[in-house]
Structures are given as C-alpha cells and as structure tokens.
Design an enzyme around this catalytic site. Structure first.
Site, mmCIF file in Angstrom:
data_model
loop_
_atom_site.group_PDB
_atom_site.id
_atom_site.type_symbol
_atom_site.label_atom_id
_atom_site.label_comp_id
_atom_site.label_asym_id
_atom_site.label_seq_id
_atom_site.Cartn_x
_atom_site.Cartn_y
_atom_site.Cartn_z
ATOM 1 N NE ARG A 47 -3.801 2.322 0.691
ATOM 2 C CZ ARG A 47 -3.688 3.643 0.588
ATOM 3 N NH1 ARG A 47 -2.551 4.186 0.199
ATOM 4 N NH2 ARG A 47 -4.715 4.416 0.886
ATOM 5 C CD GLU A 78 -10.579 2.057 -1.956
ATOM 6 O OE1 GLU A 78 -10.312 0.930 -2.423
ATOM 7 O OE2 GLU A 78 -9.799 2.687 -1.235
ATOM 8 N NE ARG A 103 -3.613 -2.488 2.294
ATOM 9 C CZ ARG A 103 -4.530 -1.578 1.973
ATOM 10 N NH1 ARG A 103 -5.065 -1.574 0.761
ATOM 11 N NH2 ARG A 103 -4.909 -0.664 2.838
#
Length: 142
Positions: free
Chosen positions: A22, A30, A72
């Site tokens: 990320r 999104e 992440r």
C-alpha cells in the site's frame, strides 16, 4: 515484477513471495472494495498506476510502520526511469491528479513534497481536480 491491484496498491515479489504493498501518504478512488461500487475516477487512477509500474521492477522504501491493518506492506515506491533517474510513484500519482494526500503519522517523510504536488495538480486542473463527478441519480419512485 509488479502487478497493480488498484490506484494505490500493488503486488510485488520479494525473495520468491508475493506481498501486497500500500502506497504511503496517498489515497486514490476505490475500485476493488468488496460490496462497494467503483468510485468516480477509480478506473483512471488504477490505469495511471498500471502505466507507471505494471511489469516493472520497483524499489520499496519503508518509513516508520511496517504494515497496515490489512497486513499490506506500507512503502514509498520508487521506479527507475530511463537512464539513471528515479521517480517516486506515490508523488507521481498525486502530481498527475489521480491521488490525494492522506497522512497517517508517523509515516510522513514526504508529506511536504506530496502536498506541493497536490497544489500543483489542483492549480493545473489535472485528474481529480479537472473534472467534476457526475451528478447523483435521483431516487427512484416511492
């Protein structure tokens, strides 16, 4: 090699293992959130990220935090351009108007650079700053 998940997330292989990464300091609309529609400019942000990094080798730079709540890796993502020049992908997405600056201290190493790039993009009317979202559909009959 790098695979793009969406505008601010990629998958990379490190020592034979796949890792989701990320980007630190930025947020894009999104496109892959389960149960949610694709957000306005989400496809464009994902495509911009794809054009920058898909299939390429990248260098990952850690700030303070290792991972986010989704496990992440949190990283600044660097890409070697033609020759010897390096570009910071996180910043490039902001500069092109496909991401906006979002900070989560303590990971703020490049926040001033990102904010400067966001001001540039906004003033130039790039990406998110150049178009208005379509109007919401009126509610259906009661």
């Amino acid at each position: 090699m790098t695979r793009v998940v969406d505008g601010d997330t990629i998958e990379v292989e490190i020592e034979g293992r796949e890792h989701r990464v990320r980007y630190i300091g930025v947020d894009t609309p999104e496109t892959v959130r389960p149960g949610s529609p694709v957000e306005w400019m989400g496809r464009e942000a994902s495509e911009a990220n794809r054009r920058l990094v898909a299939g390429k080798s990248v260098f990952l730079e850690k700030d303070v935090s290792e991972v986010d709540r989704y496990d992440r890796l949190l990283r600044y993502v660097w890409l070697r351009d033609r020759g010897e020049d390096w570009s910071l992908v996180n910043r490039e997405l902001v500069r092109r108007g496909f991401a906006q600056v979002v900070t989560y201290p303590p990971d703020v190493k490049y926040v001033e650079l990102f904010l400067e790039s966001q001001r540039e993009a906004r003033e130039a009317g790039r990406g998110l700053w150049g178009r208005k979202p379509p109007p919401a559909s009126p509610p259906g009959p009661a």
